[in-house]
Design a protein around this motif. Structure first.
Motif, PDB file in Angstrom:
ATOM      1  N   ALA A  39       0.850  -1.189   0.000  1.00 47.09           N
ATOM      2  CA  ALA A  39       0.000   0.000   0.000  1.00 47.09           C
ATOM      3  C   ALA A  39       0.884   1.237   0.000  1.00 47.09           C
ATOM      4  O   ALA A  39       2.055   1.176   0.406  1.00 47.09           O
ATOM      5  N   LYS A  42       3.676   2.160   2.707  1.00 44.61           N
ATOM      6  CA  LYS A  42       3.862   1.008   3.582  1.00 44.61           C
ATOM      7  C   LYS A  42       4.803  -0.001   2.942  1.00 44.61           C
ATOM      8  O   LYS A  42       5.059   0.033   1.744  1.00 44.61           O
ATOM      9  N   SER A  61      -5.369 -10.354   8.271  1.00 46.26           N
ATOM     10  CA  SER A  61      -6.284  -9.330   7.776  1.00 46.26           C
ATOM     11  C   SER A  61      -7.143  -9.803   6.613  1.00 46.26           C
ATOM     12  O   SER A  61      -8.147  -9.158   6.288  1.00 46.26           O
ATOM     13  N   LYS A  85     -12.229  -4.348   1.241  1.00 41.76           N
ATOM     14  CA  LYS A  85     -12.299  -3.167   2.093  1.00 41.76           C
ATOM     15  C   LYS A  85     -11.355  -2.100   1.541  1.00 41.76           C
ATOM     16  O   LYS A  85     -10.373  -2.424   0.848  1.00 41.76           O
ATOM     17  N   GLU A  87      -9.019  -0.661   2.945  1.00 42.89           N
ATOM     18  CA  GLU A  87      -7.651  -0.949   3.393  1.00 42.89           C
ATOM     19  C   GLU A  87      -6.980  -2.063   2.592  1.00 42.89           C
ATOM     20  O   GLU A  87      -5.788  -2.335   2.790  1.00 42.89           O
ATOM     21  N   ASP A  88      -7.715  -2.702   1.707  1.00 45.67           N
ATOM     22  CA  ASP A  88      -7.101  -3.680   0.803  1.00 45.67           C
ATOM     23  C   ASP A  88      -6.484  -3.014  -0.419  1.00 45.67           C
ATOM     24  O   ASP A  88      -5.836  -3.679  -1.233  1.00 45.67           O
ATOM     25  N   THR A  89      -6.685  -1.718  -0.551  1.00 41.63           N
ATOM     26  CA  THR A  89      -6.106  -0.980  -1.668  1.00 41.63           C
ATOM     27  C   THR A  89      -4.592  -1.076  -1.628  1.00 41.63           C
ATOM     28  O   THR A  89      -3.962  -0.736  -0.625  1.00 41.63           O
TER      29      THR A  89
END
Length: 113
Positions: A39, A42, A61, A85, A87-89
């Motif tokens: 990501a 990150k 996750s 979700k 946050e899976d981007t």
């Protein structure tokens, strides 16, 4: 070993995508295949792996939402992603390990409404 990932795209939260990785070159029967993601801002992280013996491993996750599978006849593996979700981007990379790591170019998955 050359790897080609595909299947990324834009999807709404709760949606699904299926990533594919096609491998060519010196594929051997004993190996580990997997998916990692990175990501923005990150470090690259493990998403899921599957050994040639069939043992799977998932990041906490994604457990229960993502499934890794293999088509040995076609030297391909897949990542079915459900209930996505935001946050899976990330950019998703397929990985092949035998003696050393091999990486394909990533495919971008964007989860957004």
């Amino acid at each position: 070993v050359q790897l080609q990932a595909s299947g990324g795209g834009l999807v709404q939260p709760g949606g699904s995508l299926r990533l594919s990785c096609a491998a060519s070159g010196s594929i051997r029967s004993i190996n580990i295949m997997g998916w990692y993601r990175q990501a923005p801002g990150k470090q690259r992280e493990l998403v899921a792996t599957v050994s040639s013996g069939g043992r799977t491993n998932y990041a906490d996750s994604v457990k229960g939402r993502f499934t890794i599978s293999v088509d040995n006849a076609n030297n391909s593996w897949y990542l079915q992603m459900n209930s996505l979700k935001p946050e899976d981007t990330a950019v998703y990379y397929c990985n092949y390990f035998r003696v050393r790591n091999y990486w394909g170019k990533g495919t971008l998955v964007t989860v957004s409404s």
